[in-house]
Design a protein around this motif. Structure first.
Motif, mmCIF file in Angstrom:
data_model
loop_
_atom_site.group_PDB
_atom_site.id
_atom_site.type_symbol
_atom_site.label_atom_id
_atom_site.label_comp_id
_atom_site.label_asym_id
_atom_site.label_seq_id
_atom_site.Cartn_x
_atom_site.Cartn_y
_atom_site.Cartn_z
ATOM 1 N N LEU A 112 -3.851 2.518 -6.272
ATOM 2 C CA LEU A 112 -5.183 3.626 -6.693
ATOM 3 C C LEU A 112 -6.238 2.381 -6.384
ATOM 4 C CD1 LEU A 112 -4.399 4.470 -10.066
ATOM 5 C CD2 LEU A 112 -4.077 5.873 -7.943
ATOM 6 N N ILE A 113 -6.295 1.570 -6.451
ATOM 7 C CA ILE A 113 -7.355 0.685 -6.120
ATOM 8 C C ILE A 113 -6.693 -1.246 -5.118
ATOM 9 C CG2 ILE A 113 -8.838 -0.827 -7.243
ATOM 10 C CD1 ILE A 113 -9.850 1.949 -7.991
ATOM 11 N N TYR A 114 -8.064 -1.606 -4.619
ATOM 12 C CA TYR A 114 -7.666 -2.859 -4.127
ATOM 13 C C TYR A 114 -8.671 -3.770 -4.056
ATOM 14 C CZ TYR A 114 -9.513 -1.163 -0.254
ATOM 15 O OH TYR A 114 -10.562 -0.720 1.075
ATOM 16 N N TRP A 125 -4.304 -1.956 -8.759
ATOM 17 C CA TRP A 125 -3.815 -1.035 -9.802
ATOM 18 C C TRP A 125 -2.764 -0.070 -8.748
ATOM 19 C CZ3 TRP A 125 -4.914 -1.950 -14.977
ATOM 20 C CH2 TRP A 125 -5.727 -2.956 -15.249
ATOM 21 N N LEU A 126 -2.219 0.029 -9.602
ATOM 22 C CA LEU A 126 -0.933 1.366 -9.426
ATOM 23 C C LEU A 126 -0.718 2.758 -10.267
ATOM 24 C CD1 LEU A 126 2.562 -1.012 -8.110
ATOM 25 C CD2 LEU A 126 -0.035 -0.196 -6.849
ATOM 26 N N ASN A 138 -11.699 -1.701 -4.490
ATOM 27 C CA ASN A 138 -11.581 -0.383 -3.865
ATOM 28 C C ASN A 138 -11.064 0.611 -3.751
ATOM 29 O OD1 ASN A 138 -13.511 -2.215 -1.651
ATOM 30 N ND2 ASN A 138 -12.165 -3.504 -1.726
ATOM 31 N N ARG A 139 -11.628 1.754 -3.803
ATOM 32 C CA ARG A 139 -10.568 3.059 -4.017
ATOM 33 C C ARG A 139 -9.538 3.592 -2.612
ATOM 34 N NH1 ARG A 139 -14.426 5.194 -7.042
ATOM 35 N NH2 ARG A 139 -15.094 5.897 -5.112
ATOM 36 N N PHE A 140 -8.061 3.377 -2.357
ATOM 37 C CA PHE A 140 -7.454 3.587 -1.170
ATOM 38 C C PHE A 140 -7.722 4.953 -1.062
ATOM 39 C CE2 PHE A 140 -4.043 2.778 1.080
ATOM 40 C CZ PHE A 140 -3.086 3.400 1.185
ATOM 41 N N SER A 141 -7.111 5.312 -0.154
ATOM 42 C CA SER A 141 -7.386 6.342 0.826
ATOM 43 C C SER A 141 -6.512 7.554 -0.399
ATOM 44 C CB SER A 141 -6.496 6.286 2.342
ATOM 45 O OG SER A 141 -6.175 7.649 2.993
ATOM 46 N N GLY A 142 -7.463 8.515 -0.317
ATOM 47 C CA GLY A 142 -6.591 9.508 -0.875
ATOM 48 C C GLY A 142 -6.776 9.745 -2.604
ATOM 49 N N VAL A 143 -7.466 8.411 -2.956
ATOM 50 C CA VAL A 143 -7.699 8.107 -4.086
ATOM 51 C C VAL A 143 -9.102 8.781 -4.783
ATOM 52 C CG1 VAL A 143 -7.835 6.182 -6.043
ATOM 53 C CG2 VAL A 143 -6.327 6.404 -4.534
ATOM 54 N N ASP A 157 0.840 -1.517 -0.118
ATOM 55 C CA ASP A 157 0.135 0.002 0.091
ATOM 56 C C ASP A 157 0.633 1.368 0.455
ATOM 57 O OD1 ASP A 157 -1.564 0.365 3.124
ATOM 58 O OD2 ASP A 157 0.801 0.072 2.911
ATOM 59 N N TYR A 158 1.681 1.283 1.088
ATOM 60 C CA TYR A 158 2.781 2.921 1.404
ATOM 61 C C TYR A 158 4.101 2.365 0.853
ATOM 62 C CZ TYR A 158 -1.208 4.809 3.627
ATOM 63 O OH TYR A 158 -1.954 6.011 4.143
ATOM 64 N N TRP A 159 4.497 3.244 -0.100
ATOM 65 C CA TRP A 159 6.112 2.935 -0.956
ATOM 66 C C TRP A 159 6.403 3.709 -0.015
ATOM 67 C CZ3 TRP A 159 6.671 -0.753 -5.362
ATOM 68 C CH2 TRP A 159 4.895 -1.498 -5.675
#
Lengths: 116, 111
Positions: free
Chosen positions: B52-54, B40-41, B58-63, A104-106
């Protein structure tokens, strides 16, 4: 906020070893594993390995088995990745990433150039 | 071993217009727990990848909500409803179950 701060760029000669670091902050360090992923110029990212920061268990890509070692220092909230017997084709940006059901965080990346 | 392919590999888009990227897997990405761990990255020029998406959609935080993911089984799609200048970059689909596997990437730029 979650941050992964990596060590600075390095230039290495073929046959040398690299030790990169990844310092985590903003969360409980031992709750999440850490991946190491590298990206050669113009290429897709490539998984190298992963460490369970709670117990130190590691898993490595077969491609790097025998050349890569990932360790952690829980007192310093830091993970290390050591890559030995460097070759020209190891020139890449090396990233750490937190594992929360996937990266998640890079971190910002460590540029490693292997050159004679 | 799972292989991910993406189409197109390059996508010139007009600002404000939609963009769509497809990701196809060599085998079903449904895991034994019933979930599908396709992410998706986004990688902007000179930047590290950003989630971006998991789990497909599901949208990741802040997307921003202009990004959406869909799909099932072996076929997945990332859509950008209205492309903004900051969306320029390379987009990767990624399967997170060991080993971590990345698609070849799709370059999005502005026409």
């Amino acid at each position: 906020q979650v941050q992964l701060v990596q060590s600075g760029a390095e230039v290495k000669t073929p046959g040398a070893s690299l030790k990169a670091s990844c310092k985590a902050s903003g969360y409980s360090f031992t709750t999440y594993a850490i991946y190491w992923v590298r990206q050669a110029p113009g290429q897709r990212p490539e998984w190298m390995g992963r460490i369970n920061t709670a117990n130190g268990d590691t898993k490595y890509s077969q491609k790097f088995q025998g050349r890569v070692t990932i360790t952690r220092d829980t007192s310093a909230n830091t993970v290390y990745m050591e890559l030995s017997s460097l070759k020209f084709e190891d020139t890449a940006i090396y990233y750490c990433a937190r594992d929360d059901w996937g990266p998640d965080y890079w971190g910002q990346g460590t540029l490693v150039t292997v050159s004679s | 071993e799972i292989v991910l392919t993406q189409t197109p590999l390059s996508s010139p888009v007009t600002l404000g217009q939609p963009a769509s990227i497809s990701c196809r897997s060599s085998q079903s990405l449904v895991y034994s727990d019933g979930n599908t761990y396709l992410s998706w990255l986004q990688q902007r020029p000179g930047q590290p990848p950003r989630l971006l998406i998991y789990q497909v959609s599901n949208r990741f935080s802040g997307v921003p909500d202009r990004f959406s993911g869909s799909g099932a089984g072996t076929d997945f799609t990332l859509e950008i409803s209205r492309v903004e200048p900051e969306d320029v970059g390379v987009y990767y689909c990624m399967y997170i179950i060991h080993p971590l596997t990345f698609g070849p990437g799709t370059r999005v730029d502005i026409k």
